[in-house]
Motif scaffolding. Structure first.
Motif, short mmCIF file in Angstrom:
data_model
loop_
_atom_site.label_atom_id
_atom_site.label_comp_id
_atom_site.label_asym_id
_atom_site.label_seq_id
_atom_site.Cartn_x
_atom_site.Cartn_y
_atom_site.Cartn_z
N ASN A 186 -0.03 20.92 40.39
CA ASN A 186 -1.43 21.05 40.49
C ASN A 186 -2.17 20.49 39.23
O ASN A 186 -3.27 19.99 39.49
N SER A 187 -1.34 20.60 38.09
CA SER A 187 -2.07 19.82 37.00
C SER A 187 -1.56 18.60 36.69
O SER A 187 -2.18 18.06 35.59
N ALA A 228 -6.87 23.73 31.05
CA ALA A 228 -6.33 23.32 32.16
C ALA A 228 -4.76 23.83 32.51
O ALA A 228 -4.84 24.23 33.65
N THR A 229 -4.14 24.10 31.65
CA THR A 229 -2.93 24.71 31.84
C THR A 229 -3.05 26.29 32.20
O THR A 229 -2.40 26.61 33.09
N ALA A 276 -4.37 26.22 35.77
CA ALA A 276 -3.00 26.06 36.50
C ALA A 276 -2.16 27.04 36.83
O ALA A 276 -1.94 27.43 37.91
#
Length: 119
Positions: free
Chosen positions: A80-81, A104-105, A108
């Motif tokens: 997804n990332s 972002a991580t 995700a």
């Protein structure tokens, strides 16, 4: 040992060995390049495996999930990332040691954990 037979497209067929099957041999160096690439991939996998296992352990300890679910979370977060799984795992392990988890991580992983719990 007889010479390999030449074919019209440059691929050689090596004489049969003990098993009685002929082997197709590509252009000189192609097999070596393919093997080198495979070796590099295996080395990368071996070096990243401990970090991935530690990240799975962190997920198991911090969320109520099984080892398989932890693996699924890492895979989903990676997909997804668009970040390699080994990088997601490394970031998670580093965050356990006090480094901030990239937003972002974090997003995700949160999404992947939520989806895993919903199953």
């Amino acid at each position: 040992m007889p010479e390999p037979l030449e074919q019209d497209h440059g691929t050689r067929v090596a004489p049969s060995g003990r098993g009685g099957c002929a082997q197709t041999v590509g252009p000189p160096g192609a097999d070596c390049a393919a093997l080198q690439s495979e070796v590099e991939g295996l080395r990368a996998a071996l070096s990243s495996r401990p970090v991935i296992d530690i990240a799975r352990g962190i997920l198991i300890a911090s969320t109520p999930c099984t080892s398989r679910q932890a693996w699924d979370v890492l895979v989903a977060a990676s997909q997804n990332s668009n970040v390699k799984l080994r990088d997601i795992a490394h970031q998670l392990v580093e965050s356990f040691h006090g480094s901030p988890l990239p937003p972002a991580t974090r997003c995700a992983l949160h999404t992947a954990i939520s989806h895993t719990r919903a199953r």
